[in-house]
Motif scaffolding. Sequence first.
Motif, mmCIF file in Angstrom:
data_model
loop_
_atom_site.group_PDB
_atom_site.id
_atom_site.type_symbol
_atom_site.label_atom_id
_atom_site.label_comp_id
_atom_site.label_asym_id
_atom_site.label_seq_id
_atom_site.Cartn_x
_atom_site.Cartn_y
_atom_site.Cartn_z
ATOM 1 N N GLN A 82 45.766 42.710 4.343
ATOM 2 C CA GLN A 82 44.440 43.323 4.436
ATOM 3 C C GLN A 82 44.002 43.951 3.107
ATOM 4 O O GLN A 82 42.814 43.929 2.766
ATOM 5 N N TYR A 134 44.778 38.261 11.589
ATOM 6 C CA TYR A 134 44.648 39.709 11.765
ATOM 7 C C TYR A 134 45.960 40.353 12.207
ATOM 8 O O TYR A 134 46.284 41.467 11.786
ATOM 9 N N ARG A 139 48.137 41.495 9.322
ATOM 10 C CA ARG A 139 47.378 42.220 8.292
ATOM 11 C C ARG A 139 48.242 43.149 7.444
ATOM 12 O O ARG A 139 47.909 43.433 6.291
#
Length: 271
Positions: free
Chosen positions: A102, A133, A136
């Motif tokens: 991320q 995700y 991340r």
Amino acid sequence: MEQVPILSLKDVSYRYDMRSQRYALSNASFDVMRGQWLAILGDNGSGKSTLARLIVGLATQESGSIQFNQEVINEQNKSKLREKVGIVFQNPDNQFIGTTVQDDVAFALENLNMSYSDMKQRVFDALKQVDMYELRDKDPSQLSGGQKQRVAIAGILALEPELMIFDEAFIMLDPKSRRELLNTLKSIQRKYHLTIISITHDHNEAVLADRMVFLNEGRVVDQGNVQAMFDRNRDIQPPFAEQFRRELEQRGIPVPNHYMSDDELVAWLCE
């Protein structure tokens, strides 16, 4: 109302050595419409990667013009262009900066002076789109090749570009990872009406495109939709489904006398 190209190349020529008579690109011309996926095919040395460098402003053509959104690309507006065009290269390791997935996706956004809440939302959306995700907080160096390319793509998607260029970006992936990633990209393209240029010599990858351009020794030798291109250029190795159709044809088995995609061939075989 006539559609206006998002990208237009007109008689573009370029050579790496001005003392040489050998051009990496010679009088290349083609248009890319907004929301279209264009595949640029050619053998090594045909000028594919040179085209990518010129489009994103990493090099300047010797002659001809390149227009983006009807504006001629020049030294004065190259920086503005880079905010709207993203490029993913063959080796994603060369594009990683952050210590986590991320953080890496957020890096380019930080340079836009974006608010933290907006940046967080964009990172979330981009990683969700490429199914990364859940990873991340991972160190990018611990990811597989396919996962690394997904993160590299998320980093570009977070910038919300109008045009994405993939320069042999899937060549290092195993067939399963390549197929999954390309299918993800096709879904993203359709959902967001994203314009994509895929530079490749993999004809199985090119069949996902709406249009194709064939390069040979720096020249555009043909362009058109996928079916027309493989029907007209019988000397160029087609994707697997079309190879199989031609093999059946050569064995005297009555088959449709035109290019067929995977789905079309399967549907015909099941009839």
